[in-house]
Design a protein around this motif. Structure first.
Motif, short mmCIF file in Angstrom:
data_model
loop_
_atom_site.label_atom_id
_atom_site.label_comp_id
_atom_site.label_asym_id
_atom_site.label_seq_id
_atom_site.Cartn_x
_atom_site.Cartn_y
_atom_site.Cartn_z
N LEU A 177 -99.09 59.75 43.75
CA LEU A 177 -99.67 60.94 44.37
C LEU A 177 -98.74 61.60 45.38
O LEU A 177 -98.51 62.82 45.32
N PHE A 178 -98.19 60.84 46.31
CA PHE A 178 -97.47 61.44 47.43
C PHE A 178 -96.18 62.15 47.03
O PHE A 178 -95.90 63.24 47.54
N PRO A 179 -95.35 61.61 46.12
CA PRO A 179 -94.18 62.40 45.70
C PRO A 179 -94.56 63.73 45.05
O PRO A 179 -93.88 64.74 45.25
N ILE A 180 -95.65 63.73 44.29
CA ILE A 180 -96.06 64.97 43.63
C ILE A 180 -96.55 65.98 44.65
O ILE A 180 -96.21 67.18 44.59
N VAL A 181 -97.35 65.53 45.62
CA VAL A 181 -97.86 66.44 46.65
C VAL A 181 -96.73 67.04 47.46
O VAL A 181 -96.66 68.28 47.65
N LEU A 182 -95.82 66.22 47.94
CA LEU A 182 -94.76 66.71 48.83
C LEU A 182 -93.79 67.62 48.09
O LEU A 182 -93.33 68.63 48.65
N ASN A 183 -93.44 67.30 46.85
CA ASN A 183 -92.54 68.18 46.10
C ASN A 183 -93.20 69.49 45.73
O ASN A 183 -92.55 70.55 45.74
N THR A 184 -94.49 69.46 45.43
CA THR A 184 -95.20 70.71 45.15
C THR A 184 -95.27 71.57 46.41
O THR A 184 -95.04 72.80 46.35
N LEU A 185 -95.56 70.96 47.54
CA LEU A 185 -95.58 71.69 48.80
C LEU A 185 -94.21 72.30 49.11
O LEU A 185 -94.12 73.46 49.54
N HIS A 186 -93.16 71.54 48.88
CA HIS A 186 -91.81 72.06 49.11
C HIS A 186 -91.50 73.24 48.20
O HIS A 186 -90.89 74.23 48.63
N GLY A 187 -91.92 73.16 46.95
CA GLY A 187 -91.67 74.27 46.03
C GLY A 187 -92.38 75.54 46.42
O GLY A 187 -91.82 76.64 46.33
N VAL A 188 -93.63 75.41 46.88
CA VAL A 188 -94.37 76.60 47.32
C VAL A 188 -93.73 77.20 48.57
O VAL A 188 -93.62 78.43 48.71
N GLU A 189 -93.30 76.35 49.50
CA GLU A 189 -92.68 76.85 50.73
C GLU A 189 -91.35 77.54 50.46
O GLU A 189 -90.95 78.43 51.22
N GLN A 190 -90.64 77.15 49.39
CA GLN A 190 -89.36 77.75 49.08
C GLN A 190 -89.47 79.03 48.26
O GLN A 190 -88.45 79.59 47.85
N THR A 191 -90.67 79.50 48.00
CA THR A 191 -90.84 80.76 47.28
C THR A 191 -90.25 81.91 48.10
O THR A 191 -90.61 82.08 49.27
N PRO A 192 -89.33 82.70 47.54
CA PRO A 192 -88.74 83.80 48.32
C PRO A 192 -89.80 84.78 48.81
O PRO A 192 -90.60 85.31 48.02
N GLU A 193 -89.81 85.03 50.08
CA GLU A 193 -90.79 85.95 50.67
C GLU A 193 -90.57 87.38 50.18
O GLU A 193 -91.52 88.17 50.12
N VAL A 194 -89.33 87.68 49.79
CA VAL A 194 -89.04 89.03 49.28
C VAL A 194 -89.82 89.29 48.00
O VAL A 194 -90.35 90.40 47.80
N LEU A 195 -89.92 88.28 47.15
CA LEU A 195 -90.66 88.47 45.90
C LEU A 195 -92.15 88.66 46.18
O LEU A 195 -92.81 89.47 45.52
N VAL A 196 -92.67 87.92 47.13
CA VAL A 196 -94.09 88.06 47.46
C VAL A 196 -94.37 89.46 48.01
O VAL A 196 -95.35 90.12 47.61
N ARG A 197 -93.51 89.95 48.90
CA ARG A 197 -93.72 91.28 49.46
C ARG A 197 -93.55 92.37 48.41
O ARG A 197 -94.25 93.38 48.43
N ALA A 198 -92.61 92.15 47.50
CA ALA A 198 -92.42 93.13 46.43
C ALA A 198 -93.66 93.22 45.55
O ALA A 198 -94.10 94.31 45.17
N ALA A 199 -94.25 92.05 45.25
CA ALA A 199 -95.47 92.07 44.44
C ALA A 199 -96.62 92.71 45.20
O ALA A 199 -97.44 93.44 44.62
N GLN A 200 -96.70 92.47 46.50
CA GLN A 200 -97.74 93.10 47.30
C GLN A 200 -97.57 94.61 47.35
O GLN A 200 -98.56 95.36 47.30
N SER A 201 -96.34 95.07 47.46
CA SER A 201 -96.10 96.51 47.50
C SER A 201 -96.46 97.20 46.19
O SER A 201 -96.76 98.39 46.17
N LEU A 202 -96.42 96.44 45.10
CA LEU A 202 -96.79 97.00 43.80
C LEU A 202 -98.29 96.91 43.54
O LEU A 202 -98.75 97.28 42.46
N GLY A 203 -99.04 96.42 44.52
CA GLY A 203 -100.49 96.38 44.39
C GLY A 203 -101.03 95.12 43.73
O GLY A 203 -102.20 95.10 43.31
N ALA A 204 -100.23 94.05 43.65
CA ALA A 204 -100.71 92.81 43.02
C ALA A 204 -101.71 92.12 43.92
O ALA A 204 -101.57 92.09 45.14
N SER A 205 -102.70 91.53 43.32
CA SER A 205 -103.70 90.78 44.07
C SER A 205 -103.14 89.42 44.47
O SER A 205 -102.09 88.99 44.00
#
Length: 298
Positions: A177-205
Motif C-alpha cells: 500500500l505505502f509505496p503505491i500511495v506515496l508514488n501516486t502522491l508524488h506524481g500528482v504533485e509533479q503535474t505542471p501547473e502551467v498545464l492546469v492553468r492552460a486547461a482552466q483558461s480554456l474552460g475545462a472543468s
C-alpha cells in the motif's frame, strides 16, 4: 550571330551551375536500423539479454567455486550447497504436487492483497494530491504506520483477523500500500501547473482537468509505485507465511531451514526471486500501454 568559339566559353561558364550533381540528387538509402526500428529495438534487447545472461552465469560460477573450496573469508560457504545440488533438488520438487501448491497459494495471496492495495493506494494518493485537507488528515497516519516492519504486524494481525489466511493477506496489503500511495502522491504533485492553468483558461472543468491533465501526468509515478509495491508485497508475504502460514513458498523455505535441508532453502529463495521478478515485469507490461503518450511527446 555568336560564333561557336563564343558559345563554348558560355557553355563552360554556365555548365557547372546548371548541371545536376549526382551526389545531391541521388536518393540516399536509409540504413537498416533507420528503416526498421523494430530490428534496432530487437538488437538492443538481445544485447541486454546477452549481457544479463553472461552476468548471471558469472555469478553461478563464483557460487560454484566458493562452495567447492569451502570459502571462509568473512562469508562462510562451508554449509552453502553448490548450484548442482540446488538444481537437483529443484528438479526433484518439480515432480511433486505440493511444491506447486505452495507456489499457487503464494501467488493467490499476492493477487488478492496487491489488487486491493493498488485500488486503495491509487485512490488515496490521487485524493491527497488534489486536496490539502485530505493530505493533512491522512499523511500523519501514513508516516507513523509506514516504518513499522511487516514482521511486527504479525501478532496484531493474528489478533485482528479471524483466520491466518486473512492476517497474511492483510500484512501483504500493508506492504504494497505505502509505496503505491506515496508514488501516486508524488506524481500528482509533479503535474505542471502551467498545464492546469492552460486547461482552466480554456474552460475545462475540474473533472476534465483531473482526467486529461493530472492523471496522465501522474501515470509514470503511479507505474513506478505499482512496480515497487509488488516487490515489497512479496517481502511482506514471506514474513507472514514464515510465522503463521501452513502453505506458501515462504513456509516452504522456513520449513526447509527447520529441517536443516540447505538445498531446499536456496530453492525457495530462488523461486521467490523469480516469482517477484516475473510479477514486477508483468506489472510494467500491463502499465506500458497507458504510457504511450510519453513516446509521442519525445
Amino acid at each position: 550571330m555568336p560564333s561557336a568559339a563564343t558559345e563554348r566559353p558560355l557553355a563552360a561558364a554556365t555548365g557547372p551551375e546548371t548541371a545536376p550533381d549526382a551526389s545531391t540528387t541521388a536518393p540516399r538509402k536509409p540504413s537498416v536500423a533507420a528503416a526498421h526500428p523494430r530490428l534496432r529495438l530487437g538488437g538492443e534487447v538481445a544485447r541486454s539479454a546477452g549481457i544479463a545472461g553472461l552476468s548471471l552465469s558469472l555469478g553461478v560460477l563464483l557460487w560454484h567455486w566458493a562452495s567447492a573450496v569451502n570459502l571462509d573469508f568473512y562469508i562462510n560457504f562451508e554449509n552453502v550447497p553448490s548450484p548442482g545440488k540446488v538444481f537437483a533438488s529443484f528438479l526433484n520438487h518439480l515432480g511433486t504436487e505440493v511444491f506447486f501448491v505452495h507456489i499457487a497459494v503464494s501467488m493467490r495471496r499476492i493477487l488478492i492483497s496487491y489488487s486491493i492495495a493498488a485500488a486503495f493506494g491509487i485512490s488515496i494518493g490521487l485524493i491527497m494530491g488534489r486536496s490539502r485537507i485530505a493530505r493533512a488528515v491522512v499523511m500523519p497516519y501514513i508516516e507513523v504506520v509506514r516504518p513499522i516492519p511487516a514482521v511486527a504486524w504479525i501478532p496484531l494481525a493474528i489478533l485482528m483477523w479471524p483466520t491466518e489466511e486473512a492476517s497474511i493477506i492483510y500484512i501483504t496489503f500493508l506492504g504494497a500500500l505505502f509505496p503505491i500511495v506515496l508514488n501516486t502522491l508524488h506524481g500528482v504533485e509533479q503535474t505542471p501547473e502551467v498545464l492546469v492553468r492552460a486547461a482552466q483558461s480554456l474552460g475545462a472543468s475540474r473533472l476534465a482537468i483531473f482526467r486529461h491533465v493530472v492523471l496522465p501526468a501522474a501515470l509514470p509515478s503511479i507505474s513506478a509505485g505499482l512496480a515497487i509495491g509488488m516487490g515489497v508485497s512479496w517481502f511482506s508475504l514471506l514474513a507472514g507465511e514464515i510465522i503463521s502460514g501452513q502453505y506458501g513458498i515462504g513456509y516452504f523455505t522456513w520449513n526447509a531451514y527447520s529441517l536443516i535441508n540447505y538445498p531446499d532453502i536456496v530453492v525457495g529463495m530462488l523461486v521467490i526471486g523469480f516469482l517477484g521478478t516475473g510479477s514486477t515485469a508483468a506489472v510494467r507490461l500491463l502499465t506500458r500501454p497507458l504510457l504511450k503518450w510519453q513516446k509521442r511527446t519525445r
